[in-house]
Write a protein that holds these residues in place. Structure first.
Motif, short mmCIF file in Angstrom:
data_model
loop_
_atom_site.label_atom_id
_atom_site.label_comp_id
_atom_site.label_asym_id
_atom_site.label_seq_id
_atom_site.Cartn_x
_atom_site.Cartn_y
_atom_site.Cartn_z
N ASN A 48 0.62 -1.22 -0.14
CA ASN A 48 -0.21 0.13 0.06
C ASN A 48 0.90 1.30 -0.05
O ASN A 48 1.97 1.22 0.23
CB ASN A 48 -1.06 -0.14 1.12
N TYR A 94 -8.19 -3.56 6.67
CA TYR A 94 -9.13 -3.83 5.53
C TYR A 94 -10.39 -4.59 5.87
O TYR A 94 -11.42 -4.25 5.39
CB TYR A 94 -8.48 -4.45 4.80
N ASP A 127 -1.28 -4.82 -3.39
CA ASP A 127 -2.23 -5.14 -2.34
C ASP A 127 -2.59 -6.51 -2.73
O ASP A 127 -2.23 -7.36 -3.80
CB ASP A 127 -3.49 -4.17 -2.49
N LYS A 160 -7.64 0.71 -0.62
CA LYS A 160 -7.28 -0.31 -1.69
C LYS A 160 -6.47 0.02 -2.69
O LYS A 160 -6.59 1.01 -3.14
CB LYS A 160 -8.55 -1.37 -1.92
N CYS A 161 -5.68 -0.79 -3.08
CA CYS A 161 -4.88 -0.62 -4.43
C CYS A 161 -5.33 -1.83 -5.36
O CYS A 161 -5.52 -2.80 -5.29
CB CYS A 161 -3.30 -0.82 -3.94
#
Length: 392
Positions: free
Chosen positions: A152, A289, A173, A356-357
């Motif tokens: 990240n 997450y 990610d 998020k990526c």
């Protein structure tokens, strides 16, 4: 192609356990294990070295795939033992998931194409640690390392701060199978608020602060139940604190749980806590997450890795590190206000989407290897430099 992977944890143990139908013990475990097993089928040889193995040894997983484990020395990889295996295996590609300068220098000397694929931050305040970090940055900036991955954006920014070129840094990610749209927005429960911590039981992760906050909240008349999930060296001290404060009916040590049980715990939780101290080298913990994906608001410390996404975020409340009183106050603002809590739970979806990526761990490896018609040019728009430019 001969590939070696240096990682934390013993590959063959988890491979056998998953094959036997045992549940995952952490997020994306099956994804990463299966990815390596499938990659081995495309290689002449693939060897995985697991750091922190209790007993050193080497196991043949298949004709092309071997797994070895080496012990850690004071929590760090045993670089000479790892290098001995690498020299035995003779890889031409190395995926290094530990920021170890000795192994990186070995790779340079032996002209082994290496992908540092990290989940670490480099924000240490002591002069000694700063010097070590800048030496690492100088090494990673060598042209031989074509790409450097880190988990990240906040962790990647810490790489940039120690001198690594943002054009070669790639925030990665895990795949996002757990998503907030699959879970309902939460409301405050009628009974005690359920507070959850998931992670290593370590003092520098703020576990003691969680227990102290529970004491403060209970003395303030707030009904709560606190569950601490995980194992580690602070377990005995945590037990002592719970006993000292008479919190045995309020704070529960759940130990290590399978990943599916962790998710069930978060689904039923009112709030998730991540009060890490600044000295702890956080990346971006997966429990954050998972909390957001299960619509669970957060109470966090002001750790440097948390500032970018969570400072003033509606779905989270932030408190200064090492300050149980401030942590308790932050928690109280959510678990005693129905309207504020509902708004925070509602806001978890937008915050999860921001955090998020899109570039996954496996995509970065394939692009670096040049597999499946991918290369680093295909993903250059995912580099830290491009992300920062898009943010203005």
């Amino acid at each position: 192609m001969r590939v070696a992977v240096v990682q934390y944890g013993v590959f063959h143990d988890r491979y056998a356990a998953l094959k036997a139908g045992e549940p995952e013990t952490y997020y994306a475990q099956a994804y990463s294990v299966n990815f390596i097993a499938e990659l081995a089928e495309q290689c002449e040889f693939l060897g995985v070295i697991g750091v922190l193995g209790e007993e050193p040894g080497e196991t043949a997983v298949s004709d092309r795939l071997r797994s070895a484990c080496v012990p850690a020395i004071n929590g760090a990889p045993d670089a000479p033992a790892i290098i001995a295996l690498l020299e035995k295996w003779r890889p031409d590609r190395l995926i290094l998931q530990a920021p170890d300068r000795v192994i990186l220098r070995w790779a340079l000397r032996n002209k082994v194409d290496t992908l540092p694929l990290l989940a670490d931050s480099f924000e240490q305040k002591s002069l000694r640690r700063q010097i070590q970090s800048f030496l690492l940055g100088w090494l990673l900036n060598r042209p031989a390392f074509r790409a450097v991955g880190n988990h990240n954006v906040p962790s990647c920014l810490s790489l940039k701060r120690i001198g690594v070129d943002a054009k070669k840094i790639y925030p990665w990610d895990w795949p996002h199978e757990l998503r907030p749209e699959k879970h309902p927005v939460k409301a405050l429960p009628a009974g005690p608020a359920k507070l959850v911590y998931v992670g290593s039981l370590a003092s520098s992760k703020g576990v003691g602060d969680c227990i102290e906050a529970a004491r403060i909240l209970r003395e303030d008349g707030v009904e709560l139940e606190m569950t601490l999930v995980g194992g580690g060296g602070f377990t005995e001290e945590a037990t002592s604190l719970i006993d000292r404060y008479g919190l045995s009916d309020t704070v529960r040590l759940a130990g290590k749980l399978s990943h599916d049980k962790v998710i069930e715990t978060l689904k039923s939780a009112t709030l998730s806590m991540a009060p890490s101290w600044h000295i702890y080298p956080e990346g971006l913990p997966m429990t954050i997450y998972e909390a957001l994906a299960t619509r669970t608001p957060l109470a966090l410390s002001d750790h440097p890795m948390f500032q970018l996404y969570f400072k003033d975020a509606p779905a989270a409340r932030m408190a200064p590190e090492r300050n149980p009183k401030a942590l308790a106050a932050a928690i109280k603002t959510l678990i005693t206000d129905e309207k504020a809590y509902a708004a925070a739970s509602e806001a978890t979806g937008a915050l999860w989407d921001k955090v998020k990526c899109d570039l996954t761990w496996g995509m970065l490896i394939k692009a670096w290897l040049g597999e499946d018609n991918m290369n680093l040019d295909n993903i250059k728009n995912e580099s830290l430099a491009e992300r920062l430019e898009s943010l203005g």
